[in-house]
Every structure is written in C-alpha cells, then in structure tokens.
Write an enzyme that holds these catalytic residues in place. Structure first.
Site, PDB file in Angstrom:
ATOM      1  N   TYR A  59       0.821  -1.222   0.000  1.00  0.00           N
ATOM      2  CA  TYR A  59       0.000   0.000   0.000  1.00  0.00           C
ATOM      3  C   TYR A  59       0.852   1.268   0.000  1.00  0.00           C
ATOM      4  CZ  TYR A  59      -4.089  -2.862   0.208  1.00  0.00           C
ATOM      5  OH  TYR A  59      -5.062  -3.773  -0.127  1.00  0.00           O
ATOM      6  N   ARG A  62       1.539   1.947  -3.574  1.00  0.00           N
ATOM      7  CA  ARG A  62       0.355   2.469  -4.269  1.00  0.00           C
ATOM      8  C   ARG A  62       0.052   3.905  -3.828  1.00  0.00           C
ATOM      9  NH1 ARG A  62      -4.401  -1.513  -3.926  1.00  0.00           N
ATOM     10  NH2 ARG A  62      -5.278  -0.023  -5.397  1.00  0.00           N
ATOM     11  N   HIS A 114     -14.580   1.272  -0.932  1.00  0.00           N
ATOM     12  CA  HIS A 114     -13.449   0.411  -0.573  1.00  0.00           C
ATOM     13  C   HIS A 114     -12.344   1.173   0.166  1.00  0.00           C
ATOM     14  CE1 HIS A 114     -14.545  -2.799  -3.877  1.00  0.00           C
ATOM     15  NE2 HIS A 114     -15.393  -2.767  -2.870  1.00  0.00           N
ATOM     16  N   ALA A 224     -12.485   5.054 -21.272  1.00  0.00           N
ATOM     17  CA  ALA A 224     -13.241   5.943 -20.383  1.00  0.00           C
ATOM     18  C   ALA A 224     -13.121   7.405 -20.793  1.00  0.00           C
ATOM     19  CB  ALA A 224     -12.777   5.750 -18.936  1.00  0.00           C
TER      20      ALA A 224
HETATM   21  N1  APR Z   1     -11.517   2.692 -19.994  1.00  0.00           N
HETATM   22  C1  APR Z   1     -12.597   2.009 -19.534  1.00  0.00           C
HETATM   23  N2  APR Z   1     -12.507   0.779 -18.970  1.00  0.00           N
HETATM   24  C2  APR Z   1     -11.281   0.244 -18.843  1.00  0.00           C
HETATM   25  C3  APR Z   1     -10.102   0.904 -19.295  1.00  0.00           C
HETATM   26  C4  APR Z   1     -10.266   2.194 -19.887  1.00  0.00           C
HETATM   27  N3  APR Z   1      -9.223   2.895 -20.348  1.00  0.00           N
HETATM   28  N4  APR Z   1      -9.051   0.097 -19.040  1.00  0.00           N
HETATM   29  C5  APR Z   1      -9.527  -1.008 -18.473  1.00  0.00           C
HETATM   30  N5  APR Z   1     -10.866  -0.935 -18.348  1.00  0.00           N
HETATM   31  C6  APR Z   1     -11.806  -1.923 -17.784  1.00  0.00           C
HETATM   32  C7  APR Z   1     -11.352  -3.351 -17.932  1.00  0.00           C
HETATM   33  O1  APR Z   1     -11.775  -3.875 -19.187  1.00  0.00           O
HETATM   34  C8  APR Z   1     -12.048  -4.037 -16.751  1.00  0.00           C
HETATM   35  O2  APR Z   1     -13.319  -4.543 -17.125  1.00  0.00           O
HETATM   36  O3  APR Z   1     -11.889  -1.690 -16.399  1.00  0.00           O
HETATM   37  C9  APR Z   1     -12.229  -2.905 -15.730  1.00  0.00           C
HETATM   38  C10 APR Z   1     -11.326  -3.026 -14.511  1.00  0.00           C
HETATM   39  O4  APR Z   1     -11.688  -4.179 -13.785  1.00  0.00           O
HETATM   40  P1  APR Z   1     -10.874  -4.652 -12.480  1.00  0.00           P
HETATM   41  O5  APR Z   1      -9.410  -4.627 -12.779  1.00  0.00           O
HETATM   42  O6  APR Z   1     -11.454  -5.912 -12.022  1.00  0.00           O
HETATM   43  O7  APR Z   1     -11.146  -3.459 -11.441  1.00  0.00           O
HETATM   44  P2  APR Z   1     -12.432  -3.222 -10.533  1.00  0.00           P
HETATM   45  O8  APR Z   1     -13.663  -3.715 -11.213  1.00  0.00           O
HETATM   46  O9  APR Z   1     -12.400  -1.819 -10.093  1.00  0.00           O
HETATM   47  O10 APR Z   1     -12.128  -4.160  -9.301  1.00  0.00           O
HETATM   48  C11 APR Z   1     -13.025  -4.183  -8.226  1.00  0.00           C
HETATM   49  O11 APR Z   1     -11.523  -5.523  -6.972  1.00  0.00           O
HETATM   50  O12 APR Z   1      -9.457  -6.154  -6.166  1.00  0.00           O
HETATM   51  C12 APR Z   1     -10.582  -5.416  -5.936  1.00  0.00           C
HETATM   52  O13 APR Z   1     -10.724  -3.801  -4.322  1.00  0.00           O
HETATM   53  C13 APR Z   1     -10.337  -3.972  -5.658  1.00  0.00           C
HETATM   54  O14 APR Z   1     -11.889  -2.160  -5.975  1.00  0.00           O
HETATM   55  C14 APR Z   1     -11.285  -3.261  -6.592  1.00  0.00           C
HETATM   56  C15 APR Z   1     -12.299  -4.354  -6.940  1.00  0.00           C
END
Ligand code: APR
Length: 237
Positions: A59, A62, A114, A224
C-alpha cells in the site's frame, strides 16, 4: 428522446478502469495488479496479521503513485465531477477505487466504498486520518500515541465495504445507474445492477463487456476518456 427525466437521481459506480488512463493499473487486466501479487498475500486481514510489513509495502507503493505529479484526474473523472454538480435530480458517485482522482476532480457527493489510500486508520483507537506518508508497524498513531495499530484505510477481502446503508438508499431512489470501468467481479458492487434493474435505467461504460454486461439496458464499450464525456454530454442534452 431524453434518457431519464431531469429530476430523476443518478448513481454512478466506478472502478479501476476509469483511472487507467491516468496511469494507474487495474486489477484484473493482463497487466493488472492481481497478475503480479496474490490477493491473499496483500489484501486480506489474515495477510496483515501474518506479514504486516509486506502489506504496508504494497500500500505504501500504491500511495506513492497517487502523489506522483504525472498521475492526474482524466477527462472521465472531470466529466463525472461535472455531472455530479450540474444534474438537477442529484448524483451519488460510488467508487471502488482507493485512489483520490475523483476527489481531485472536485466530485460532489462521493462515496469511497473500498476506502482511501490517502487515509490511515488506527486499529487500537479507531481514529481515521488523512495520510500521505509511508506506514509501518512502528508508526505511532497521532491520535492515541500507540504503535502497532496503524493500517491503510482500505477495505480488504473479507471486510465489509463502507457506507453500504447510504449506497443502498441512493440505489433505491435512482432513475439511472451507470457503471464505469469495472469488471463486475467483486461483490457487493457487482450486484448493484441486478438490484436496480427493472426500476432504473442501467448503462455500462467499459473498455470491454464486463461479467454482468448482459444485465444492463445499454452497454457502450470504449476508453473511459472518450465514452464518459460523450455520455455525460448526451445526458445533459
Ligand atoms: N476505460 C474504460 N474501462 C477500462 C479501461 C479504460 N481505459 N481500461 C480497463 N478498463 C476496464 C477493464 O476492461 C475491466 O473490465 O476496467 C475494468 C477493470 O476491472 P478490475 O481490474 O477488475 O477493477 P475493478 O472492477 O475496479 O475491481 C473491483 O476488486 O481487487 C478489488 O478492491 C479492488 O476495488 C477493486 C475491486
């Protein structure tokens, strides 16, 4: 035709994908955080009990990233912030992200379900405080003075997300639910769409279809920084 009436409220849920173009890694993409370290080594209460130094190091690294001057809110964070101020029916922004990019974009009515990298918590006295420095097992709590109790103010796997009551109330009354940049792999956030489906309009904005993509009324796939400002412009009409 309008997507929803202007007096209907909106819940925006965001995940790591919204911060990807600001230079922060996601979790489950090929170059994501969970491809490099194991959840059970750094992101559970058991990991912290077993090896607090390792969890602090993860952490601390990060937290340093979010203070890197190159890491700034992007066009998607700014578009969400604009919506949060300008939408007449009111907006609740619920983020799974522990970074501070929504905060720095000036987002109103923001919930960090979170937790936040920029805060620390003392397990001994319960104090939560803004935190920018590295943490260690020796760090004394500024509030109670004891060492050994300081931890990142983040929600680990197996712990209860924050502000669930407030989030539930916002989901209950919303007319539109928008999910941005999240893979839909982690509950309870992954379950929000099923909760509101049928009584609120649901839209997914993600680079690719998420695990729950088929549950949304509409899915728009792209980066995004492109799809979020365009969607906000369409909403504001
Ligand atoms: N624009 C839009 N979407 C994007 C981009 C981008 N430039 N780059 C990646 N993504 C998408 C990916 O395709 C994926 O579906 O963002 C998503 C990220 O997913 P995860 O990595 O699983 O992240 P998240 O959903 O936030 O994870 C949820 O998991 O480990 C835990 O606590 C952590 O809050 C987190 C939770």
């Amino acid at each position: 035709m309008r997507l929803i009436p202007r007096d209907a409220s909106i819940v925006v849920l965001t995940g790591a994908g919204i911060s990807r173009e600001s230079g922060l890694a996601t979790f489950r993409d090929a170059d994501g955080i969970w491809a490099k370290v194991r959840i059970e080594d750094v992101a559970t209460p058991e990991a912290f009990a077993r090896d607090p130094a390792r969890v602090h190091a993860f952490y601390n690294a990060r937290r340093r990233q979010i203070t890197d001057p190159h890491v700034q809110p992007n066009a998607a964070h700014h578009a969400v912030a604009r919506l949060s101020h300008d939408w007449p029916g009111g907006v609740t922004v619920v983020t799974q992200n522990v970074d501070d990019l929504h905060d720095r974009a000036g987002t109103a009515n923001l919930i960090h379900m979170h937790g936040e990298l920029a805060k620390a918590r003392c397990r001994l006295c319960g104090a939560v405080m803004p935190w920018r420095e590295d943490l260690s097992v020796e760090t004394p709590c500024p509030s109670c003075g004891q060492a050994g109790g300081m931890r990142p103010h983040v929600v680990w796997f197996g712990e209860m997300p924050l502000a669930m009551e407030q989030i539930g109330a916002a989901l209950d009354r919303c007319g539109l639910f928008v999910s941005i940049g999240t893979s839909g792999a982690v509950y309870p956030a992954a379950g929000f769409v099923a909760e509101v489906r049928g009584r609120a309009r649901t839209v997914e904005l993600n680079l690719e279809p998420s695990e729950g993509s088929h549950l949304f009324d509409e899915a728009i796939h792209g980066r995004a920084t492109e799809v979020v400002p365009a969607f906000v412009a369409r909403l504001m009409g």
